[in-house]
Design a protein around this motif. Structure first.
Motif, PDB file in Angstrom:
ATOM      1  N   ALA A   7      45.751  38.053 102.847  1.00 15.71           N
ATOM      2  CA  ALA A   7      46.277  37.481 104.089  1.00 15.71           C
ATOM      3  C   ALA A   7      47.587  38.117 104.504  1.00 15.71           C
ATOM      4  N   GLU A   8      48.348  38.621 103.522  1.00 13.42           N
ATOM      5  CA  GLU A   8      49.648  39.207 103.838  1.00 13.42           C
ATOM      6  C   GLU A   8      49.536  40.667 104.250  1.00 13.42           C
ATOM      7  N   GLY A   9      48.363  41.246 104.119  1.00 12.47           N
ATOM      8  CA  GLY A   9      48.190  42.658 104.447  1.00 12.47           C
ATOM      9  C   GLY A   9      47.710  42.865 105.865  1.00 12.47           C
ATOM     10  N   PRO A  10      47.424  44.126 106.226  1.00 14.15           N
ATOM     11  CA  PRO A  10      47.036  44.433 107.611  1.00 14.15           C
ATOM     12  C   PRO A  10      45.591  44.072 107.946  1.00 14.15           C
ATOM     13  N   ASP A  25      41.175  41.337 111.705  1.00 17.31           N
ATOM     14  CA  ASP A  25      42.549  41.663 112.088  1.00 17.31           C
ATOM     15  C   ASP A  25      43.424  40.423 112.001  1.00 17.31           C
ATOM     16  N   LEU A  26      42.817  39.259 112.249  1.00 17.36           N
ATOM     17  CA  LEU A  26      43.540  37.986 112.270  1.00 17.36           C
ATOM     18  C   LEU A  26      42.552  36.896 111.898  1.00 17.36           C
ATOM     19  N   VAL A  27      43.013  35.895 111.135  1.00 17.41           N
ATOM     20  CA  VAL A  27      42.183  34.741 110.788  1.00 17.41           C
ATOM     21  C   VAL A  27      42.768  33.522 111.487  1.00 17.41           C
ATOM     22  N   VAL A  28      41.972  32.884 112.327  1.00 20.56           N
ATOM     23  CA  VAL A  28      42.385  31.649 112.981  1.00 20.56           C
ATOM     24  C   VAL A  28      41.750  30.498 112.218  1.00 20.56           C
ATOM     25  N   ALA A  29      42.564  29.723 111.539  1.00 20.56           N
ATOM     26  CA  ALA A  29      42.079  28.617 110.713  1.00 20.56           C
ATOM     27  C   ALA A  29      41.932  27.378 111.583  1.00 20.56           C
ATOM     28  N   ALA A  30      40.704  27.129 112.008  1.00 20.92           N
ATOM     29  CA  ALA A  30      40.386  25.935 112.791  1.00 20.92           C
ATOM     30  C   ALA A  30      39.394  25.104 111.997  1.00 20.92           C
ATOM     31  N   ASP A  31      39.701  24.923 110.698  1.00 16.98           N
ATOM     32  CA  ASP A  31      38.752  24.271 109.793  1.00 16.98           C
ATOM     33  C   ASP A  31      39.018  22.781 109.618  1.00 16.98           C
ATOM     34  N   GLY A  32      39.640  22.173 110.623  1.00 18.75           N
ATOM     35  CA  GLY A  32      39.651  20.724 110.712  1.00 18.75           C
ATOM     36  C   GLY A  32      40.704  20.001 109.890  1.00 18.75           C
ATOM     37  N   ILE A  33      40.605  18.675 109.963  1.00 15.11           N
ATOM     38  CA  ILE A  33      41.628  17.808 109.392  1.00 15.11           C
ATOM     39  C   ILE A  33      41.763  17.993 107.880  1.00 15.11           C
ATOM     40  N   ARG A 151      55.317  25.841 108.589  1.00 18.68           N
ATOM     41  CA  ARG A 151      55.055  26.809 109.659  1.00 18.68           C
ATOM     42  C   ARG A 151      53.563  26.766 109.937  1.00 18.68           C
ATOM     43  N   LEU A 152      53.154  27.306 111.067  1.00 21.90           N
ATOM     44  CA  LEU A 152      51.746  27.273 111.454  1.00 21.90           C
ATOM     45  C   LEU A 152      51.051  28.609 111.213  1.00 21.90           C
ATOM     46  N   HIS A 153      51.677  29.457 110.407  1.00 26.92           N
ATOM     47  CA  HIS A 153      51.058  30.735 110.086  1.00 26.92           C
ATOM     48  C   HIS A 153      51.461  31.149 108.683  1.00 26.92           C
ATOM     49  N   HIS A 154      50.680  32.045 108.122  1.00 28.41           N
ATOM     50  CA  HIS A 154      51.013  32.685 106.844  1.00 28.41           C
ATOM     51  C   HIS A 154      50.348  34.044 106.854  1.00 28.41           C
ATOM     52  N   GLY A 155      51.159  35.105 106.734  1.00 28.57           N
ATOM     53  CA  GLY A 155      50.590  36.434 106.820  1.00 28.57           C
ATOM     54  C   GLY A 155      49.839  36.591 108.131  1.00 28.57           C
ATOM     55  N   PRO A 208      52.631  40.069 113.044  1.00 29.06           N
ATOM     56  CA  PRO A 208      53.536  39.115 112.384  1.00 29.06           C
ATOM     57  C   PRO A 208      54.561  38.497 113.328  1.00 29.06           C
ATOM     58  N   ALA A 209      55.129  39.298 114.223  1.00 30.15           N
ATOM     59  CA  ALA A 209      56.102  38.748 115.167  1.00 30.15           C
ATOM     60  C   ALA A 209      55.437  37.769 116.123  1.00 30.15           C
ATOM     61  N   ALA A 210      54.202  38.071 116.532  1.00 29.43           N
ATOM     62  CA  ALA A 210      53.484  37.168 117.436  1.00 29.43           C
ATOM     63  C   ALA A 210      53.192  35.838 116.753  1.00 29.43           C
ATOM     64  N   LEU A 211      52.833  35.875 115.476  1.00 27.36           N
ATOM     65  CA  LEU A 211      52.535  34.629 114.772  1.00 27.36           C
ATOM     66  C   LEU A 211      53.809  33.825 114.508  1.00 27.36           C
TER      67      LEU A 211
END
Length: 278
Positions: A7-10, A25-33, A151-155, A208-211
């Protein structure tokens, strides 16, 4: 999805229960409550908080009842909501204070027992509920996030919706805030599509800056909504007769214009953040 490697890599890799390995390129975690990725990357977070209420939800056909407006009625430790849908159908929901995991043999009978003597048109709607298959009445205990995520992101993982900021349904904002998350994330990320020639080797990775900007834009707003939804739920769930009477009197005394103004922060508070320099 069971895990994310690198997750921390490119170029993180998503692993699925079926054994697939999917580069991203990016993982969006929308895996619920009950987000597995949230638990994996924020192991020190306290997780979910039980709000002390269970909720029932269902949909009934009742075009003959002539109900045109949505409503929510507060009792003592109980609430009943009505939302008109298309074609004479109605989304119904009800809540009651109860220990976690409380279930009755027949949710239809439980609703009739709790709310059958309430004002019209609730008894008539419950008569329609009585005709449903018991499996068509959903019951879920209510939870929210016990505390905000750091925070709402990691890597290269970004959390959205309930995975990021699970909240009580009392303001109808769970889905709304998820949509805001998606809009802000898409706004801040570099555009996809054809490869960007960019400034050449060694250029800074914009993701990373965008996240980080996504977290800055969304964390405080979503947590304020989470806290507000919990407080509204506590108010609606008051059980003591004197406390409930004082609440009801206070609600009646507030002019409509002030009540609407109190919602400005929810409905008019959304702002798109400035894009990061690229």
């Amino acid at each position: 999805m069971t895990a994310v490697d690198g997750a921390e890599g490119p170029c993180p890799t998503v692993r699925t229960a079926g054994g697939a390995e999917l580069p991203a390129d990016l993982v969006v975690a929308a895996d619920g409550i009950r987000s597995a990725l949230r638990r994996a990357y924020f192991p020190a977070h306290p997780g979910l908080h039980y709000l002390g209420e269970t909720a029932w939800r269902t949909i009934v056909d009742a075009p003959d009842l002539g109900i045109r407006a949505m409503s929510e009625t507060w009792g003592r430790g109980e609430r009943f909501g009505i939302t008109p849908l298309a074609d004479g159908r109605f989304y119904l929901y009800a809540t009651a204070l109860a220990p976690a995991g409380t279930r009755s043999a027949d949710p239809r009978a439980e609703l009739l027992d709790r709310f059958g003597s309430w004002h019209d048109p609730i008894p008539a709607l419950l008569d329609r509920v009585r005709r449903l298959d018991p499996a068509d009445v959903l019951q879920n205990d209510l939870h929210d996030l016990a505390a905000p995520l750091p925070r709402l992101h990691h890597g290269r993982i970004a959390w959205v919706g309930d995975a990021a900021h699970a909240m009580a349904p009392n303001l109808g904002q769970g889905g709304c805030q998820a949509i805001e998350d998606a809009v802000v994330l898409a706004h801040l990320l570099p555009a996809g599509g054809a490869p960007d020639p960019g400034p050449g080797p060694g250029a800074a990775d914009p993701v990373p800056a965008a996240l980080a900007a996504y977290t800055a834009a969304r964390r405080d707003r979503t947590d304020a909504v989470r806290v507000r939804a919990r407080r509204v739920g506590r108010l609606g769930a008051l059980r003591h007769p004197l406390a409930a009477a004082a609440r009801d009197a206070a609600v009646r005394a507030v002019p409509d214009r002030l009540a609407l103004r109190g919602m400005d922060g929810l409905f008019n508070g959304f702002r798109l953040p400035a894009r990061q320099p690229r």
